[in-house]
Design an enzyme around this catalytic site. Structure first.
Site, PDB file in Angstrom:
ATOM      1  N   HIS A  27       0.842  -1.200   0.000  1.00  0.00           N
ATOM      2  CA  HIS A  27       0.000   0.000   0.000  1.00  0.00           C
ATOM      3  C   HIS A  27       0.876   1.247   0.000  1.00  0.00           C
ATOM      4  O   HIS A  27       1.296   1.707   1.069  1.00  0.00           O
ATOM      5  CB  HIS A  27      -0.906  -0.003   1.230  1.00  0.00           C
ATOM      6  N   HIS A 262      -4.234   3.237  -3.215  1.00  0.00           N
ATOM      7  CA  HIS A 262      -4.376   2.655  -1.874  1.00  0.00           C
ATOM      8  C   HIS A 262      -3.624   1.332  -1.707  1.00  0.00           C
ATOM      9  O   HIS A 262      -2.796   1.199  -0.816  1.00  0.00           O
ATOM     10  CB  HIS A 262      -5.861   2.446  -1.526  1.00  0.00           C
ATOM     11  N   GLU A 426     -17.557  -5.213  24.468  1.00  0.00           N
ATOM     12  CA  GLU A 426     -16.693  -6.394  24.513  1.00  0.00           C
ATOM     13  C   GLU A 426     -15.514  -6.287  23.545  1.00  0.00           C
ATOM     14  O   GLU A 426     -14.385  -6.659  23.881  1.00  0.00           O
ATOM     15  CB  GLU A 426     -17.487  -7.670  24.178  1.00  0.00           C
ATOM     16  N   HIS A 488     -27.976 -16.866  24.411  1.00  0.00           N
ATOM     17  CA  HIS A 488     -26.986 -16.743  25.480  1.00  0.00           C
ATOM     18  C   HIS A 488     -26.248 -18.051  25.763  1.00  0.00           C
ATOM     19  O   HIS A 488     -25.398 -18.095  26.644  1.00  0.00           O
ATOM     20  CB  HIS A 488     -27.662 -16.256  26.764  1.00  0.00           C
TER      21      HIS A 488
HETATM   22  C1  LIG Z   1     -11.173  -5.030   9.721  1.00  0.00           C
HETATM   23  C2  LIG Z   1     -10.645  -4.804   8.347  1.00  0.00           C
HETATM   24  N1  LIG Z   1     -11.506  -4.811   7.310  1.00  0.00           N
HETATM   25  C3  LIG Z   1     -11.033  -4.653   6.063  1.00  0.00           C
HETATM   26  C4  LIG Z   1      -9.715  -4.493   5.818  1.00  0.00           C
HETATM   27  C5  LIG Z   1      -9.200  -4.375   4.388  1.00  0.00           C
HETATM   28  N2  LIG Z   1      -8.757  -2.967   4.183  1.00  0.00           N
HETATM   29  C6  LIG Z   1      -7.488  -2.611   4.267  1.00  0.00           C
HETATM   30  S1  LIG Z   1      -7.288  -0.951   4.169  1.00  0.00           S
HETATM   31  C7  LIG Z   1      -8.951  -0.724   3.962  1.00  0.00           C
HETATM   32  C8  LIG Z   1      -9.594   0.624   3.896  1.00  0.00           C
HETATM   33  C9  LIG Z   1      -8.711   1.649   3.423  1.00  0.00           C
HETATM   34  O1  LIG Z   1      -9.167   2.927   3.715  1.00  0.00           O
HETATM   35  P1  LIG Z   1      -8.392   3.840   4.724  1.00  0.00           P
HETATM   36  O2  LIG Z   1      -8.473   3.265   6.064  1.00  0.00           O
HETATM   37  O3  LIG Z   1      -8.901   5.210   4.537  1.00  0.00           O
HETATM   38  O4  LIG Z   1      -6.884   3.738   4.262  1.00  0.00           O
HETATM   39  P2  LIG Z   1      -6.225   4.498   3.023  1.00  0.00           P
HETATM   40  O5  LIG Z   1      -7.039   4.171   1.813  1.00  0.00           O
HETATM   41  O6  LIG Z   1      -6.249   5.909   3.354  1.00  0.00           O
HETATM   42  O7  LIG Z   1      -4.848   3.922   2.929  1.00  0.00           O
HETATM   43  C10 LIG Z   1      -9.618  -1.928   3.960  1.00  0.00           C
HETATM   44  C11 LIG Z   1     -11.070  -2.060   3.781  1.00  0.00           C
HETATM   45  C12 LIG Z   1      -8.849  -4.472   6.946  1.00  0.00           C
HETATM   46  N3  LIG Z   1      -7.548  -4.320   6.826  1.00  0.00           N
HETATM   47  N4  LIG Z   1      -9.346  -4.601   8.183  1.00  0.00           N
END
Ligand SMILES: Cc1ncc(C[n+]2csc(CCOP(=O)(O)OP(=O)(O)O)c2C)c(N)n1
Length: 688
Positions: A27, A262, A426, A488
């Site tokens: 990334h 990204h 939780e 539960h």
């Molecule tokens: C719990 C979770 N769900 C999905 C992902 C897959 N994932 C990695 S980064 C991302 C979203 C990216 O958006 P952002 O947080 O704004 O990061 P940026 O694009 O700015 O690097 C996703 C959905 C993950 N790493 N963790």
């Protein structure tokens, strides 16, 4: 921004770009946009010593947006941590110290494993709790040995995840003033523009949580960032949230501000175009200009001085406050003091017995004089989980409220309290407990009903990946809870927890085994551990008739055995189901069928035993086996084999009194006897 600042920031950016391009995976966008704020934080504010990443009073930094790991690795390499340029070049490769997402324990200076969004954000709250707890116990006027900040860079994804909202809510409530989060507000997520899904006013949300909120319009304005961090540091009574408008993929002519930046390499052409655009030489790759290197490496000298200053304080502390210093050494090294187990209760045998959750509470309270760093609580279930640490106070921001508060906890109200009321949160509890363990100095625990361990699961999994010493007390272990019904009643939860690598589950069968389980828990190394306890009373076994409860430490042990020679059938049971299994044993015996009852309190502890012991407990030649557990049968096949049988529950429970349910679902001596006979009959048929 000076020329040198720009050079340094572009060094971070281009290292990240080259790492991702070389690996052809990763990334690049986030590091490119967030480099300026990271640079300001790491070169002007962060108290750290790259030469010693574990010094206790360092500031903690978490890259919650773990997918941007290249940013963190660049910072660690450049400031002089033990992370060579060769490791940078081996980003995401087998055996490298630069795995895809930051992994605690793999890379010097990585404070937390991140990647599942929201977890880093939330465990930072645990670090800030640990810092305040230790400060209020150990700092004395003129002797401040713990006083540091917890910083994080968090992303849109972090802030969308529910766990972060839970954690932000409690951090605001707790007024954790030394928590400072920078929001990489780049308007882009993985699959497109953030505004596809995320249009709330994030800053207002954090204000409502009780955070101190600032907003910066230009993520390249170093002075604005520095001013905001300085203001955040001087705000002592609220956690700080600094929204920084950045641009994903900054500097890339064709990919900046797009989701293409990204999660994929820019591609050779775009890498070249970006380097050209930022005035960067195309070759060599992984270029670190000498001036930039020198600037970053100032951290080594500055950090050494900071650590030395702290060591000086610690020496003075040792001279002035030797008793407290000894206590500090004890908890920081996770050593148990002499005699820690001498006050543990012993329970007399009896059919009436006691609920193991009640015993759990008694054991914890017998331990706290020796384990003063046992810190934690439940997700609003103290009266049910019995996990209140009596007299040890509420972890709350001072001052005490004017109105009396209700609850199970007595003792002071302030950051010295060992009892953390997590509220009905939780998931955040799981992540916060991780952060407390990562910080060091605390033995943290979290508690809820076993069924709601599902709500904590992502954090439990991370604790296991990181091999943290975290403890969980999960009560209300089976359909035996009764009337609350299927929502539960745990069914697949035990199996689910047992399936997590490095995670240990112990299901004691009576009061004295619960004591033993706690003994194991305190001495356990190598990962998180859960003690599973009952809501209902269980008889206390007569240990003059069955083997001692200390057998729990070996995971499985022979509770009672065939009187003569080899058993014909082995009943393997866990927790509350050990009792009907014992009754079945007596019935079989009365009918002349010699049986053995194996109490399998913990699969994981059993698997750690030498082969020889395992074969003694479950002799390979005795294949007529029946497992008995009021939960999913998945996995029990390992122990009963193809010729054995499992008695379990592979459907959801029902609402009725616990005793009725246990009968209806077949956890009775009669049913166990029937199945044991069936297994024996099957063997006979096969032999004939
Ligand atoms: C719990 C979770 N769900 C999905 C992902 C897959 N994932 C990695 S980064 C991302 C979203 C990216 O958006 P952002 O947080 O704004 O990061 P940026 O694009 O700015 O690097 C996703 C959905 C993950 N790493 N963790």
């Amino acid at each position: 921004m000076t020329k040198l600042d720009e050079l340094c920031i572009n060094t971070i950016r281009m290292l990240a770009v080259d790492m991702v391009q070389e690996a052809n995976s990763g990334h690049p966008g986030m590091p490119m946009g967030a480099a300026p704020m990271a640079y300001v934080l790491w070169t002007r504010f962060l108290k750290h010593h790259p030469g010693n990443p574990t010094w206790p009073d360092r500031d903690r930094f978490i890259l919650s947006a773990g997918h941007g790991s290249a940013l963190l690795y660049a910072l660690l390499h450049l400031t002089g941590y033990d992370l060579s340029i060769e490791e940078i070049k081996r980003f995401r490769q087998w055996g490298s110290k630069t795995p895809g997402h930051p992994e605690y324990g793999e890379t010097p200076g990585v404070e937390n494993t991140t990647g599942p969004l929201g977890q880093g954000f939330s465990s930072g709250v645990g670090m800030a709790i640990a810092e305040r707890f230790l400060a209020s116990h150990f700092n004395r006027p003129g002797h401040e040995i713990i006083n540091h900040y917890t910083y994080s860079i968090v992303s849109d994804g972090d802030l969308m995840e529910g766990v972060a909202s839970e954690a932000a809510s409690i951090a605001g409530h707790l007024k954790l003033g030394k928590l400072i989060y920078l929001y990489d507000n780049n308007h882009i997520t993985l699959a497109g523009a953030a505004r596809l899904t995320f249009t709330e006013d994030v800053c207002k949300r954090f204000e409502a949580y009780g955070w101190h909120v600032q907003s910066i319009e230009d993520g390249n304005d170093l002075e604005a960032i520095a001013r905001a961090i300085a203001a955040a540091r001087s705000e002592v009574s609220r956690p700080s949230f600094i929204s920084v408008r950045t641009h994903i993929g900054y500097g890339s002519p064709n990919k900046q501000d797009t989701f293409e930046a990204h999660g994929a390499p820019l591609g050779p052409d775009e890498v070249a175009a970006t380097k050209k655009n930022l005035g960067w030489p195309l070759e060599p790759k992984f270029y670190v200009p000498a001036e930039a290197s020198a600037k970053f490496r100032e951290a080594l000298d500055a950090g050494r001085k900071q650590e030395d200053a702290w060591k000086g304080k610690m020496d003075a502390y040792r001279r002035a406050l030797p008793d407290l210093a000894a206590k500090w050494d004890q908890i920081m090294s996770s050593r148990l003091p002499e005699g820690w187990d001498k006050n543990l209760p012993v329970f007399p045998p009896g059919p009436k017995g006691v609920a193991t959750r009640v015993v759990g509470g008694q054991v914890m309270n017998a331990l706290t004089p020796f384990v003063p760093n046992l810190v934690g609580g439940s997700a609003d279930l103290n009266p049910s989980t019995n996990t209140a640490l009596k007299g040890l106070g509420n972890f709350q921001p001072p001052p005490s409220p004017a109105e009396p508060t209700q609850g199970t906890v007595s003792g002071p109200w302030g950051y010295e309290g060992n009892n953390v009321a997590f509220g009905v949160r939780e998931h955040a509890m799981g992540a916060i407990v991780n952060g407390m363990a990562l910080h060091g100095g605390l033995l943290p625990f979290g508690s809820t009903f076993l069924i709601f361990s599902d709500y904590m699961r992502p954090a439990l999994r991370l604790a296991a990946i990181m091999k943290l010493k975290t403890l969980y007390i999960f009560t209300h272990d089976t359909i035996g809870i009764g009337e609350d019904g299927p929502t539960h009643q745990p069914i697949e939860q035990l199996t689910g927890l047992r399936a997590i690598p490095n995670f240990t589950v112990i299901r004691p069968a009576d009061a004295n085994e619960t004591v033993e389980a706690w003994k194991v828990a305190l001495q356990h190394r190598g990962g998180p551990l859960a003690i599973i306890l009952t809501r209902q009373a269980l008889p206390t076994l007569d240990r003059s008739k069955v083997a001692p409860a200390s057998g729990v430490a070996r995971g499985a042990y022979v509770l009672t055995d065939a009187t003569s020679s080899k058993p014909k059938v082995i009943l393997i049971a866990a927790g509350s189901e050990v009792h009907p299994a014992l009754e079945a044993y007596e019935k079989l015996k009365a009918e002349g069928i010699s049986a053995r009852v194996v109490n399998m309190a913990s699969w994981e502890l059993f698997e750690r035993q030498p082969e020889e012991y395992k074969r003694q407990v479950l002799p390979p030649e005795v294949r007529t086996r029946v497992s008995v557990e009021a939960g999913s049968t998945l996995g029990w096949g390992t122990y009963v084999g193809l010729e054995g049988e499992t008695i379990g529950i592979d459907r959801f429970g029902a609402s009725a009194p616990g005793k009725v349910l246990m009968e209806k679902f077949g956890f009775t001596a009669g049913h166990i006897v029937d199945r044991a006979k069936a297994v024996l009959a099957k063997k006979k048929t096969m032999e004939s």
